[in-house]
Design an enzyme around this catalytic site. Structure first.
Site, PDB file in Angstrom:
ATOM      1  N   GLU A 244     -52.463 103.231 -78.695  1.00 14.51           N
ATOM      2  CA  GLU A 244     -53.117 102.546 -77.586  1.00 14.51           C
ATOM      3  C   GLU A 244     -53.580 103.630 -76.616  1.00 14.51           C
ATOM      4  O   GLU A 244     -52.763 104.452 -76.188  1.00 14.51           O
ATOM      5  CB  GLU A 244     -52.153 101.584 -76.893  1.00 14.51           C
ATOM      6  CG  GLU A 244     -52.831 100.742 -75.836  1.00 14.51           C
ATOM      7  CD  GLU A 244     -51.890  99.757 -75.145  1.00 14.51           C
ATOM      8  OE1 GLU A 244     -52.337  99.127 -74.171  1.00 14.51           O
ATOM      9  OE2 GLU A 244     -50.725  99.644 -75.558  1.00 14.51           O
TER      10      GLU A 244
ATOM     11  N   LYS B 252     -43.986 105.880 -72.468  1.00 10.30           N
ATOM     12  CA  LYS B 252     -45.262 106.244 -71.843  1.00 10.30           C
ATOM     13  C   LYS B 252     -45.290 105.845 -70.375  1.00 10.30           C
ATOM     14  O   LYS B 252     -45.878 106.533 -69.546  1.00 10.30           O
ATOM     15  CB  LYS B 252     -46.421 105.584 -72.601  1.00 10.30           C
ATOM     16  CG  LYS B 252     -47.133 106.543 -73.552  1.00 10.30           C
ATOM     17  CD  LYS B 252     -48.508 106.017 -73.912  1.00 10.30           C
ATOM     18  CE  LYS B 252     -48.555 105.602 -75.354  1.00 10.30           C
ATOM     19  NZ  LYS B 252     -49.865 105.119 -75.776  1.00 10.30           N
TER      20      LYS B 252
ATOM     21  N   ARG C 152     -38.040 105.224 -84.837  1.00  8.44           N
ATOM     22  CA  ARG C 152     -38.843 106.071 -83.949  1.00  8.44           C
ATOM     23  C   ARG C 152     -38.079 107.361 -83.660  1.00  8.44           C
ATOM     24  O   ARG C 152     -36.860 107.442 -83.831  1.00  8.44           O
ATOM     25  CB  ARG C 152     -39.190 105.339 -82.650  1.00  8.44           C
ATOM     26  CG  ARG C 152     -38.005 105.055 -81.763  1.00  8.44           C
ATOM     27  CD  ARG C 152     -38.404 104.765 -80.322  1.00  8.44           C
ATOM     28  NE  ARG C 152     -39.287 103.619 -80.193  1.00  8.44           N
ATOM     29  CZ  ARG C 152     -40.406 103.653 -79.481  1.00  8.44           C
ATOM     30  NH1 ARG C 152     -40.764 104.752 -78.836  1.00  8.44           N
ATOM     31  NH2 ARG C 152     -41.156 102.578 -79.369  1.00  8.44           N
TER      32      ARG C 152
END
Length: 559
Positions: free
Chosen positions: A38, A272, A262
């Site tokens: 994104e 983020k 992850r």
């Protein structure tokens, strides 16, 4: 040959096993993966693992990887982030087959939504976000539908078209899937497919004022691109049934989602949102601050793509979350830099040494190897004279036992030069040592020493007259605790105050005058360094990539 094959099979990660089985069974002739960031921030080291996995699979099995930007939220997205992501992927050594955007499919996605409405599987809801949250229930309590779920197909089609045409304000209506409001999987409880956002999109401008949710855009975009193996992180496991439901109801290409753990790295944060806070609140100088866990931050700090790929390979692909030691990442970069970094001498805290018996005004060029680890490495000329700088910490007036550096009456070797002996200590009015008077042994030159003298210490040095001044930035871990996000209070309270130390004027041998941005250097006995982009004609700036040894663990034991 059989033994080698067995070893290879054992070393396959679980996703590679799936891919091999699919190809062997003829499910696919070739594989297609995608990396779907994104564009709402810079990529971090966790994304590097995903990049290496997706592109690595395609390379290994002769497939392709698309770079597809998940640009369905115009409020948080920016072209700057798009460009930084592309630069990061290429820097890591990968090239995508196609550069695509979820926004490329806005018309198709809208058509998919219309198809669900026509099947009676989606409806326009006028409820507020708070009402929808209440209607969804809790993990232990089933949800309840509202009256809007009973709207006719015709009414839903008209309202959805009105939403697209901008007749309603943000939040006034949403489109929801009609699945199972009592499902134990919260994602099945009539999830939102579209919301209204009157916001300028970085690619489509003002053409749209409704935008698909991630769960709606994700699977369908994969399907449109015929992605065979859609690889996500573990938090998307509960989303997979919804992913599959959408594809089944729309009767489109059946992409399949697989999940892996992850990458979590200690002494940093990987959210983020938190990284954005650090940037916006000026705790760091930007997304590419060398203390940030962003790929651009590591690049600026002097990490190499080879070292990050090696790190991702060593971490492996797992099914269970765990926290990886920062020291493993540092080990990988040390391993690589030790092989490629050119050796240079730089004195950070100078103490002047006058060699009293060296011919006055004479300058001698000595040979020093650029990299002892590389058999093909060249040698460079280093100027030597009767006035040199050594590190202040390399002299002690009253040394303890096993101090093998310089002290009154003791001898050391100067790297690639001569053995010197400290004869006299000069102090200022306050008693601070300001100069050492030493003698040297002319026959002790490195490579042709005939003195028979035995010394245990070797010091780096620079000749005073030829030295160039440089700025050195010594970077360390941004946080002083292993998992700042799980500590009490604000994660920013745990920032390491010593994460950056600046040496305003260090003295370097003149060979560093020709330093290049793409080159890496080992400052002898100090660490690995690279040229920073703040470098100008007037001033060279070097960033410390990593120390020569892992001193952090030892320091932590003291506390």
């Amino acid at each position: 040959m059989t033994e080698i094959k067995k070893t290879e099979e054992k070393s396959l990660n679980f996703i590679e096993e799936i891919v091999e089985e699919d190809l062997k069974a003829g499910k696919y002739k070739t594989i297609a993966t995608r990396f779907p960031p994104e564009p709402n921030g810079y990529l971090h080291i966790g994304h590097a693992k995903s990049i290496c996995l997706n592109f690595g699979l395609a390379l290994k099995y002769g497939g392709t990887t698309n770079l597809r930007f998940d640009d369905t939220n115009p409020i948080t997205e920016d072209t700057e982030y798009v460009e930084s992501i592309k630069a990061d992927v290429q820097w890591l050594g990968f090239q995508w087959a196609n550069e695509l955007y979820a926004s490329d499919y806005f018309e198709q996605l809208y058509g998919f939504a219309v198809a669900l409405i026509k099947k009676g599987l989606a409806y326009v809801d006028d409820s507020t976000a708070e009402q929808i949250a209440l209607q969804k229930g809790t993990p232990t309590m089933p949800g309840t539908r509202n009256q809007f779920a009973d709207r006719s197909v015709e009414e839903n089609l008209r309202l959805f078209e009105d939403m697209r045409n901008g007749k309603y304000k943000d939040g006034e209506k949403v489109l929801r899937a009609k699945i199972d409001i009592t499902s134990p999987n919260m994602h099945f409880r009539d999830p939102i497919l579209y919301r209204i956002k009157h916001a300028h999109h970085h690619r489509t401008g003002d053409a749209w004022c409704i935008y698909p949710m991630y769960d709606f855009a994700h699977g369908q975009s994969d399907s449109i691109e015929h992605i065979t193996h859609s690889i996500c992180t573990l938090e998307f496991i509960p989303h997979r049934p919804l992913y599959n439901w959408m594809i089944e109801q729309l009767e489109i290409f059946p992409s399949h989602q697989y999940e892996f753990a992850r990458l979590n790295l200690n002494y940093t944060v990987m959210s983020k949102r938190k990284l954005k806070q650090l940037v916006e609140e000026k705790f760091v100088t930007g997304w590419d601050d060398p203390r940030m866990p962003t790929i651009s931050g590591f690049r600026r700090r002097g990490y190499t793509p080879e070292s990050i790929r090696d790190f991702c390979d060593r971490v492996g692909v797992a099914k269970r979350d765990n926290i990886i030691e920062y020291s493993l990442l540092e080990f990988c970069i040390r391993e690589h830099l030790n092989k490629i970094a050119q050796r240079r001498m730089v004195v950070f805290d100078p103490l002047k040494v006058t060699i009293t018996n060296y011919p006055a005004g004479e300058v001698e060029m000595l040979k020093s190897e650029d990299n002892p680890e590389d058999a093909n490495a060249a040698h460079r000329d280093v100027p030597f004279s009767g006035e040199i700088y050594i590190e202040r910490e390399d002299f002690m007036e009253n040394p303890p036992k096993k101090f093998f550096r310089l002290a009154p009456g003791s001898m050391v070797r100067l790297k690639s030069a001569y053995i010197i002996k400290c004869e006299e200590v000069i102090k200022d009015a306050e008693g601070k040592v300001i100069e050492l008077k030493c003698s040297y042994f002319p026959e002790s030159k490195s490579g042709s020493d005939t003195t028979g003298l035995k010394v245990q210490g070797t010091l780096h040095w620079v000749s005073v007259a030829q030295a160039i001044s440089v700025e050195v930035r010594e970077y360390d871990r941004l946080f002083k605790v292993e998992d700042p996000a799980s500590e009490e209070g604000d994660f920013k309270d745990y920032i390491n105050a010593d994460s950056l130390k600046v040496v305003g004027t260090a003295y370097a041998e003149p060979a560093l005058k020709t330093a290049k941005f793409e080159e890496r250097y080992q400052f002898l006995r100090k660490g690995y360094f690279c040229l920073d982009r703040d470098t100008s004609e007037e001033r060279m700036v070097f960033n410390r990539t990593v120390t020569l040894k892992d001193a952090w663990a030892k320091e932590q034991k003291k506390h």
